[in-house]
Scaffold this active site. Structure first.
Site, short mmCIF file in Angstrom:
data_model
loop_
_atom_site.label_atom_id
_atom_site.label_comp_id
_atom_site.label_asym_id
_atom_site.label_seq_id
_atom_site.Cartn_x
_atom_site.Cartn_y
_atom_site.Cartn_z
N SER A 42 0.82 -1.21 0.14
CA SER A 42 -0.03 -0.02 0.07
C SER A 42 0.91 1.40 0.01
CB SER A 42 -1.05 -0.02 1.04
OG SER A 42 -2.14 1.05 1.05
N ASP A 88 -9.84 -6.85 -3.38
CA ASP A 88 -9.20 -5.45 -3.55
C ASP A 88 -9.65 -4.82 -4.81
OD1 ASP A 88 -7.94 -3.07 -3.63
OD2 ASP A 88 -6.02 -3.89 -2.96
N HIS A 124 -7.75 -5.57 0.57
CA HIS A 124 -6.45 -4.90 0.38
C HIS A 124 -5.39 -5.22 1.33
CE1 HIS A 124 -4.12 -1.44 -0.82
NE2 HIS A 124 -3.91 -0.80 0.51
#
Length: 252
Positions: A152, A203, A230
């Site tokens: 991320s 995700d 995610h």
């Protein structure tokens, strides 16, 4: 009369012994029950507890690692970054650091500047500053050609480093990182670092965009974790660990 008194004395003595045994047996049973707990404490110690520290430099960098029992030959170091909602603690709590240490890998997780116990630093506002930051992390922690695991938000750090100094990495594991659209297909094609593109099939935000851009890396393969979002490593930790170890084992 003497016989009666003798029998009465024996009865009283027997009652006294019975009472004493009644008091002593629970303590003995408690001692027996405590032994498994002692064994569990031993196993927890054997599994390894993460040690923490501050890498030298200005500003200092907080890190944690579980020392590997015996480093296996040819096994690269592994450096874990983290997403915006987490810190290095996540990789310890998930058991990732201990798992890799048990497999003979040196695994280190850091707190990025301004997160956890690492103080903020102004120089990382630019891509070049973030490259310099990771360069210093590798030097201060003595990590030569590690595998970089980057979920991320940490893509803001890992991607410019990969594109500029990818030859200093043994491998790259992006987990739906941000910032992939900031670079061209041609820039990605110049990178020769072995890459595991890893994400959860639930995700539907960052993962498709990251895949669209990272698939231009020539030395990549993709693992999708079914039923994971995610933060796929949280949703499916066993599948994540299996995929990560499989990638590490095939690196030369």
């Amino acid at each position: 009369m003497l016989l009666v008194r003798s029998r009465l004395g024996l009865l009283l003595l027997g009652a006294l012994l019975t009472f004493l045994l009644y008091l002593l047996l629970p303590a003995a049973r408690h001692g027996q029950r405590s032994r498994p707990d002692e064994g569990q404490r031993g196993r927890r110690a054997a599994n390894g507890t993460a040690r923490t520290g501050m890498a030298a430099g200005e500003p200092p960098i907080f890190y944690r690692e579980v020392p590997a029992g015996t480093a296996g030959p040819g096994r690269p170091d592994v450096l874990f970054l983290h997403g915006q909602a987490f810190t290095s603690k996540r990789w310890e709590a998930l058991g990732t650091l201990a798992l890799l240490a048990g497999e003979g890998y040196r695994a280190v997780a850091i707190d990025l500047p301004g997160y956890g116990d690492s103080p903020p630093v102004e120089t990382v506002v630019t891509a070049q500053g973030r490259v310099a930051f990771l360069d210093r992390v590798l030097q201060e922690l003595g990590m030569r050609r590690p595998v970089l695991v980057s979920p991320s938000m940490s893509g803001r750090f890992s991607l410019p480093f990969l594109l500029e100094q990818g030859d200093r990495l043994s491998g790259f594991v992006p987990i739906a990182p941000v910032g992939t659209k900031d670079y061209t297909a041609e820039q990605y094609r110049r990178v020769q670092t072995p890459t595991l593109i890893l994400y959860g099939d639930r995700d539907t935000g960052l993962a498709p965009q990251a895949l669209q851009n990272l698939q231009h890396l020539p030395e990549h393969h993709v693992v999708v974790l079914p039923g994971a979002g995610h933060a796929c490593y949280l949703d499916k930790p066993e599948d994540f660990h299996r995929a990560l170890l499989g990638f590490l084992r095939q690196l030369k």
